[in-house]
Each structure stands twice: as C-alpha cells, then as structure tokens.
Scaffold this active site. Structure first.
Site, mmCIF file in Angstrom:
data_model
loop_
_atom_site.group_PDB
_atom_site.id
_atom_site.type_symbol
_atom_site.label_atom_id
_atom_site.label_comp_id
_atom_site.label_asym_id
_atom_site.label_seq_id
_atom_site.Cartn_x
_atom_site.Cartn_y
_atom_site.Cartn_z
ATOM 1 N N HIS A 1 -7.262 -5.559 -1.067
ATOM 2 C CA HIS A 1 -6.077 -4.748 -0.821
ATOM 3 C C HIS A 1 -5.115 -5.407 0.182
ATOM 4 C CE1 HIS A 1 -3.916 -0.901 -0.734
ATOM 5 N NE2 HIS A 1 -3.864 -1.008 0.577
ATOM 6 N N SER B 1 0.836 -1.194 0.000
ATOM 7 C CA SER B 1 0.000 0.000 0.000
ATOM 8 C C SER B 1 0.879 1.255 0.000
ATOM 9 C CB SER B 1 -0.962 -0.045 1.198
ATOM 10 O OG SER B 1 -1.937 0.955 1.117
ATOM 11 N N ASP C 1 -9.361 -2.415 -6.357
ATOM 12 C CA ASP C 1 -8.815 -2.004 -5.067
ATOM 13 C C ASP C 1 -9.527 -0.740 -4.586
ATOM 14 O OD1 ASP C 1 -7.139 -1.049 -2.971
ATOM 15 O OD2 ASP C 1 -5.404 -2.032 -3.874
#
Length: 436
Positions: free
Chosen positions: A414, A144, A386
C-alpha cells in the site's frame, strides 16, 4: 510568507482562511495550510501545479527534506503543493485539546461532520482559485484516502483538474462501511498468515504476550492501557512494505527478566505506544468510518462497523486461539469503541465519536454518472492484495470511471508511492499521458 531553501528545493508556506461549512461562507472559519515545493532554479519556470492529498483520514502532508522519496520525480515536471487537510498538521487542528472550545460533544460531532472528502475537495477548489485563478487547472496525486478525495474531486469539481494520479486509493463507489470491513478481515487474515510463514517463531511469542496481557493490567508509558485487543491492533503494520519485519523485531524484544518473572520491557512498551497512540492523528480514529457514509447508499449509521463485523470472523478471537494453541491473529485498519477508552488522546472525544457513529445524514461522496462521462486523464496504481483498500472495489471503480487506466501490481504494498522512490509516480504520469 516564509520561504526556505532545502537541498535542491525551495519551500514556501501558504495559509488560507476558509469556511468550516462551504455552504455557509459567512459562518465559522478555519485555516488550511499548504507547503509549496519547487526544484531549486525552477522557481520562475511557470511549472504546472501538482496537489498532493495524503492518506488517512487525519494524516498531515509529508514534511520533505529536499528531493526525498517521490518528490524527486514530481519536481521534474511540477510545482508541488503539499496540503495539510483540514484538521491536520498546521491547519486548524481538531484534537482533544482544541475541540472542547467548539462546545459539547454534540457540537463537536456537528463540527467534525465537515471533515470528510467533500469538504476537503471544496477546500482544494478554494485554494486552486487563489493560487491559479478561476480558470487554472492542476494535477492531483492522491495516496490512499487521498485517492478517495481525488475520486470525490472527479465527481464534483472536474473542471479544476488537469490530470489525476491515484496510488492505493480507488474507493468502492457503492460500498458501505460494513461492506468495507466484511471484505477487509479476510485480507487481514492473509497478511497474518504470510507474516507467520515468514517468521514462524512469532506465533508462540505472540501467544506469550497475549497470555501475559490477559493475566495482568499493563499500562503504556503515555497512560493508555495495553490489552490483548490493543496488542492485536498492531496488525495495522502488516499492510506496508516493511511492516511485517518491523512487527517481528518489536515482538522479539518484548520480554525482559523481572524480579517477579518475565515482564514487558520498557523499550517494547514505548515502541507499542508509538504504533498505537492516536495522539498525532486523532481524526484517523474519529473519522475512519464516517468517510464511508453515503445517504443514498445506506441511510443507516455506520455504527462501529468494524467492531460489529469482527464477530463474524471468530478466527480473530484471541482467547479461542490461545485455547486451541493456534496463532493469534492481529487485526488491521479497524477502529473499535474500546480505543476511545484505552487511548488518552481519544478518551475526551469518545462521546463525539459515538454521535458520529450513530449519525445517519451523510451526503453522497461520489457521482457515478459524472464519473461515467469523465474527461480528465486518470491513472491509478492498484496493489494486488492491498490490506487497506479492497482490490475488487478498486477495479470496479476503475471500470466505472471513463478513461481511467490502471496499473495492477504485486511489486509493492500500500505504501508503494513512498517505498518505490519515484517509480510508481513515474509510471502513473506516463500512463495518464498515453506514453505507456
């Protein structure tokens, strides 16, 4: 430095004294902490290093218990370094308790301007040189926001990199904060609709909770206010593998019979507070929009982009949904000014956050020219829809980074790195090394 043994691993602590501002090495110093993890019996094997960069911003590194989750796969090939990025975990903290020592809100905002990906990468380079020597190179795994940092790393210090793995974290190289949220709200809406299709009874239950919150003041156990807008922010859960189910179970336990009629249960309020409070990661709220600031792209301020853009998506208006007897939509990974009033962990940082939101002088984070001539092997998992990182942005960036190989999948959300055990990391390792 402390050394511990856990099931199947040896764990060692590292602490590094680094400049707050790497452009002023003799200026104020901070500490950055990292945890080294190596497979038991492999301590002297000369394994290459894998640096893990956590999501966020403001997230501390995982606290492992043996060879759990993706670590099991990583430890087959690597000596792993779990970095607590500056301001998080056991690194010098940046919270409502510590920042007053820096000075007034203006001084706090200046201090916090050094907590973006560019400074984190400079920290990584200082740590690399200490542990591996000037010419040593390591692999990097970015989850991320950690992938955002890895992209900055490829832009500014590729000489330190052996290979890079990115999971759910290829940023838009030329996306402003406003661009990010304008693309995000439709994705958030899709996640809402999927949730209500899975749990249709939640639509009326959520309307009941929102009506209750509109009619009365509700305090959370930690002293924060639970408003309808705050309740909608629980939608941040909908982008993870189990988030929809967890949200459903939270909603179904909302009410208990009270002496004056139904009231929100203590257990519900505790669970909501656990999801909404920023006490454990205030930098997530404070720095969430500044991480998109790039002077050459958008010379203006980020200026609470998620709040401004929300007005262009009236389907997220809870009152309008109640009036139309329509499902109330949850929001997602969006930060709003009212959070700095509602949440006691953020309230003392409100003025500094406002100054950061109005700041216009942000250095660029990515170098498209350097990325176009990249020579570092890179593999990235891009999740098909996502909720947190725009798939179109990720794919455009993948095309812009020379030699980057993608795995586009709808098998995971995610949090696929964690949820898959070692499957996502294993595939990326094989992609980067040309085995697939």
């Amino acid at each position: 430095m402390p050394v511990h043994r856990q099931p199947g691993t040896l764990v060692k602590d590292h602490t590094f004294a680094l400049p707050l501002d790497h452009a002023q090495p003799s200026g104020p110093q901070i500490e950055v902490y990292a945890r080294e993890v190596v497979a038991a019996g492999a301590e002297a094997d000369g394994l290459p290093w894998l640096l893990y960069l956590q999501g966020g911003p403001g997230g501390r590194s995982p606290r492992p218990i043996g060879r759990d989750s993706w670590l099991d796969r990583a430890l087959r090939d690597f000596r792993v370094l779990l970095l607590d990025q500056r301001g998080t975990g056991r690194s010098t903290p940046a919270t409502r308790q510590t920042l007053p020592a820096v000075g007034d809100p203006a001084a706090q905002a200046r201090y916090l301007s050094h907590f973006r990906a560019d400074s984190i990468v400079k920290d990584c380079e200082a740590v690399r040189r200490t542990l591996l020597g000037e010419d040593g190179r390591w692999s990097v795994l970015g989850q991320s926001f950690g992938g955002f940092c890895a992209t900055t790393y490829l832009s500014t210090a590729p000489e330190g990199l052996r290979e890079v793995f990115v999971t759910g974290g290829l940023p838009g190289l030329r996306s402003t904060a406003e661009d990010v949220y304008r693309a995000a709200y439709p994705r958030i809406e899709r996640k809402n609709l999927a949730h209500y299709a899975r749990y249709p009874e939640d639509a009326e239950a959520v309307r009941g909770i929102v009506r209750h919150l509109r009619d009365r003041e509700v305090a959370l156990p930690g002293g924060g206010r639970l408003t309808a807008e705050a309740f909608q922010a629980l939608g941040i859960m909908l982008g993870s593998s189990t988030g929809s189910h967890t949200l459903h179970y939270l909603i179904e336990d909302a009410f208990v019979p009270g002496t004056a009629g139904p009231e929100l249960s203590d257990s519900f309020l505790w669970d909501v507070q656990r999801q909404l409070s920023f006490a454990g990661n205030p930098l997530y709220a404070v720095m969430h929009e500044p991480i998109y600031g790039q002077g050459s792209l958008a010379p203006g301020a980020t200026d609470w982009a998620a709040e401004r853009v929300r007005g262009d998506f009236p389907q997220f208006d809870a009152d309008a949904a109640l009036a139309a007897d329509a499902p109330v939509l949850f929001t997602g990974e969006t930060i709003h000014p009212w959070m700095f009033t509602n949440d006691p962990a953020l309230a003392p940082l409100r003025e500094a956050a406002e100054l950061l939101a109005q700041r216009t002088e942000w250095p660029d984070l990515y170098d498209p020219a350097q990325l176009a001539r990249n020579e570092v092997p890179v593999a990235a998992a891009v999740y098909h829809d996502d909720m947190y990182v725009d798939t179109a942005d990720s794919l455009a960036t993948a095309r812009a980074v020379r030699g980057l190989r993608t795995w586009v999948t709808d098998e995971f959300e995610h949090d696929g790195l964690r949820a898959s055990g070692g499957a996502v990391l294993d595939r990326l390792i094989r992609l980067a090394r040309g085995e697939l």
